[in-house]
Design a protein around this motif. Structure first.
Motif, PDB file in Angstrom:
ATOM      1  N   UNK A  74      -2.273   3.728  -1.186  1.00  4.22           N
ATOM      2  CA  UNK A  74      -2.124   2.355  -0.683  1.00  4.22           C
ATOM      3  C   UNK A  74      -1.485   2.284   0.709  1.00  4.22           C
ATOM      4  N   UNK A  75      -0.621   3.225   1.029  1.00  3.09           N
ATOM      5  CA  UNK A  75      -0.025   3.251   2.361  1.00  3.09           C
ATOM      6  C   UNK A  75      -0.784   4.172   3.303  1.00  3.09           C
ATOM      7  N   UNK A  76      -1.006   5.421   2.873  1.00  2.00           N
ATOM      8  CA  UNK A  76      -1.527   6.423   3.807  1.00  2.00           C
ATOM      9  C   UNK A  76      -2.935   6.094   4.280  1.00  2.00           C
ATOM     10  N   UNK A  77      -3.787   5.606   3.387  1.00  2.00           N
ATOM     11  CA  UNK A  77      -5.137   5.244   3.805  1.00  2.00           C
ATOM     12  C   UNK A  77      -5.107   4.058   4.769  1.00  2.00           C
ATOM     13  N   UNK A  78      -4.192   3.123   4.527  1.00  6.16           N
ATOM     14  CA  UNK A  78      -4.084   1.976   5.428  1.00  6.16           C
ATOM     15  C   UNK A  78      -3.615   2.427   6.809  1.00  6.16           C
ATOM     16  N   UNK A  79      -2.567   3.249   6.854  1.00  9.71           N
ATOM     17  CA  UNK A  79      -2.085   3.721   8.157  1.00  9.71           C
ATOM     18  C   UNK A  79      -3.172   4.466   8.917  1.00  9.71           C
ATOM     19  N   UNK A 268      -0.349   3.116 -10.963  1.00 12.90           N
ATOM     20  CA  UNK A 268       0.551   4.218 -11.303  1.00 12.90           C
ATOM     21  C   UNK A 268       1.504   3.781 -12.403  1.00 12.90           C
ATOM     22  N   UNK A 269       1.705   4.650 -13.390  1.00  5.24           N
ATOM     23  CA  UNK A 269       2.520   4.300 -14.553  1.00  5.24           C
ATOM     24  C   UNK A 269       3.955   3.986 -14.177  1.00  5.24           C
ATOM     25  N   UNK A 270       4.467   4.596 -13.099  1.00 10.84           N
ATOM     26  CA  UNK A 270       5.869   4.398 -12.744  1.00 10.84           C
ATOM     27  C   UNK A 270       6.122   3.081 -12.009  1.00 10.84           C
ATOM     28  N   UNK A 271       5.059   2.357 -11.678  1.00 11.51           N
ATOM     29  CA  UNK A 271       5.230   1.074 -11.001  1.00 11.51           C
ATOM     30  C   UNK A 271       5.649   0.017 -12.006  1.00 11.51           C
ATOM     31  N   UNK A 272       6.870  -0.445 -11.884  1.00 10.95           N
ATOM     32  CA  UNK A 272       7.411  -1.451 -12.798  1.00 10.95           C
ATOM     33  C   UNK A 272       7.430  -2.846 -12.189  1.00 10.95           C
ATOM     34  N   UNK A 273       6.938  -2.961 -10.960  1.00  8.16           N
ATOM     35  CA  UNK A 273       7.028  -4.243 -10.246  1.00  8.16           C
ATOM     36  C   UNK A 273       5.733  -4.516  -9.491  1.00  8.16           C
ATOM     37  N   UNK A 274       4.591  -4.234 -10.118  1.00 10.90           N
ATOM     38  CA  UNK A 274       3.325  -4.295  -9.393  1.00 10.90           C
ATOM     39  C   UNK A 274       3.129  -5.630  -8.684  1.00 10.90           C
ATOM     40  N   UNK A 275       2.835  -5.533  -7.369  1.00 14.13           N
ATOM     41  CA  UNK A 275       2.581  -6.715  -6.563  1.00 14.13           C
ATOM     42  C   UNK A 275       1.680  -6.314  -5.405  1.00 14.13           C
ATOM     43  N   UNK A 276       0.375  -6.528  -5.522  1.00 13.36           N
ATOM     44  CA  UNK A 276      -0.522  -6.195  -4.421  1.00 13.36           C
ATOM     45  C   UNK A 276      -0.163  -6.893  -3.115  1.00 13.36           C
ATOM     46  N   UNK A 277       0.335  -8.126  -3.200  1.00 15.73           N
ATOM     47  CA  UNK A 277       0.718  -8.806  -1.959  1.00 15.73           C
ATOM     48  C   UNK A 277       1.892  -8.095  -1.298  1.00 15.73           C
ATOM     49  N   UNK A 278       2.875  -7.673  -2.096  1.00 17.91           N
ATOM     50  CA  UNK A 278       4.027  -6.975  -1.531  1.00 17.91           C
ATOM     51  C   UNK A 278       3.588  -5.684  -0.822  1.00 17.91           C
ATOM     52  N   UNK A 279       2.682  -4.956  -1.458  1.00 21.75           N
ATOM     53  CA  UNK A 279       2.178  -3.731  -0.851  1.00 21.75           C
ATOM     54  C   UNK A 279       1.424  -4.055   0.444  1.00 21.75           C
ATOM     55  N   UNK A 280       0.607  -5.100   0.420  1.00 17.14           N
ATOM     56  CA  UNK A 280      -0.156  -5.476   1.613  1.00 17.14           C
ATOM     57  C   UNK A 280       0.769  -5.848   2.771  1.00 17.14           C
ATOM     58  N   UNK A 286       4.994  -2.056   8.299  1.00 17.11           N
ATOM     59  CA  UNK A 286       5.301  -0.683   8.731  1.00 17.11           C
ATOM     60  C   UNK A 286       4.390  -0.249   9.874  1.00 17.11           C
ATOM     61  N   UNK A 287       3.136  -0.651   9.817  1.00  9.97           N
ATOM     62  CA  UNK A 287       2.217  -0.341  10.921  1.00  9.97           C
ATOM     63  C   UNK A 287       2.716  -0.943  12.220  1.00  9.97           C
ATOM     64  N   UNK A 288       3.096  -2.209  12.166  1.00  6.32           N
ATOM     65  CA  UNK A 288       3.577  -2.884  13.373  1.00  6.32           C
ATOM     66  C   UNK A 288       4.852  -2.232  13.899  1.00  6.32           C
ATOM     67  N   UNK A 289       5.754  -1.870  12.987  1.00  8.18           N
ATOM     68  CA  UNK A 289       7.005  -1.243  13.429  1.00  8.18           C
ATOM     69  C   UNK A 289       6.736   0.075  14.147  1.00  8.18           C
ATOM     70  N   UNK A 290       5.935   0.940  13.553  1.00 11.29           N
ATOM     71  CA  UNK A 290       5.703   2.260  14.129  1.00 11.29           C
ATOM     72  C   UNK A 290       4.963   2.164  15.459  1.00 11.29           C
TER      73      UNK A 290
END
Length: 321
Positions: A74-79, A268-280, A286-290
């Protein structure tokens, strides 16, 4: 849980898309083998890059405990779609390597993790040659790094953070000036008496000194992230921002737990707070910051921060020094 990011069609995500722009197609190659003499397991990395573009910056990514080069899409492919050449090592603690806490090798994994990132930079000819059509399109002088959880600790070493020795003095300087900026995602904070016994016994790196972290960094923390390694609350994950001169900005994600909405992988099973908007939102911020960290004339980070503030959303808040 849903794998389709249907809830990313929000005004805030649209506003951030206006800042970062549309992404490109991505080419990803794995496994790519790098030389690592004496390493307990051969070193393999994934390399992901946009199919087009020139003068592409490098982004090293360090995964959290147990993961591998196949995680964090979700992060690496976007970056990568946004113009970064993303390199993901599989560290020794990956579940696929079977090295447990009782293994004699485990106590030194934290230094081996750092060496993995150094090997990527030192052997970038191999990295670049692994992706068809990438040769000659990379600007190796513009390298940044990001990491989640244990990966955040690994990356902060590159940025200058040290580990306190038994006498409380800062240990070896691991800073790598080739790395111009970083993103620390749910990176653990100060150690001491608030560490739980397991962490004190098995995780010596959880006694950091942030005073020497001088490379620009964005710290990302969830305000519902309660670690099993410390008696501190979620503010533990903000220590790098509070105590380092280099961490310029803190992004606090409201309601986020340790997976920050699901960055290790969709479903992922370890995700206890799934939020596609938060990830988006995290992808785009992070892209803008870097980008802005690599180019002082780039106003993207200020514009993205303003979009978050103007949205009146419950997603999060940015604090800056």
């Amino acid at each position: 849980m849903s794998s389709a990011p249907a809830t990313t069609d929000t005004p805030l995500v649209h506003a951030l898309d206006e800042v970062v722009g549309a992404g490109d197609r991505v080419v990803s190659v794995a496994p790519v083998a790098l030389d690592a003499p004496g390493r307990a397991v051969p070193l393999q990395v994934r390399v992901s890059a946009p199919a087009a573009g020139e003068n592409l910056p490098v982004l090293l990514f360090s995964h959290g405990n147990g993961w591998s080069l196949d995680g964090y899409a979700p992060l690496t492919a976007f970056w990568a779609s946004q113009g970064f050449v993303v390199v993901q090592p599989t560290h020794l603690d990956s579940r696929r390597n079977g090295i447990g806490f009782d293994d004699p090798v485990f106590g030194q994994i934290w230094t081996e993790r750092y060496e993995d990132l150094e090997r990527v930079l030192d052997q970038f000819d191999t990295v670049e040659a692994a992706v068809p059509g990438l040769a000659g399109r990379v600007d190796r002088d513009r390298a940044v790094a990001a990491g989640h959880s244990w990966g955040g600790q690994t990356v902060q070493m590159l940025l200058g953070a040290r580990v306190l020795d038994e006498s409380g003095q800062p240990g070896k300087d691991y800073a790598d000036r080739r790395v111009k900026a970083g993103v620390l995602l749910a990176a653990t904070g100060l150690g001491g008496e608030e560490l739980h016994p397991f962490a004190s016994e098995h995780l010596p790196f959880m006694n950091p000194s942030f005073a020497e972290l001088t490379t620009p960094a964005l710290v990302v923390a969830g305000d519902h992230d309660q670690s099993a390694m410390s008696s501190r609350g979620p503010d533990w994950f903000t220590d790098a921002y509070t105590h380092s001169p280099g961490a310029t900005d803190l992004l606090t994600l409201f309601g986020a737990e340790h997976s920050l909405g699901g960055i290790p992988n969709w479903e992922a099973a370890e995700t206890t707070d799934e939020s596609p908007e938060r990830v988006a939102v995290l992808q785009r911020l992070t892209t803008a910051y870097l980008r802005s960290a690599l180019n002082p004339s780039d106003t993207g980070w200020n514009r993205a921060a303003a979009a978050l503030a103007d949205a009146g959303t419950a997603i999060g808040r940015i604090d800056s020094k």
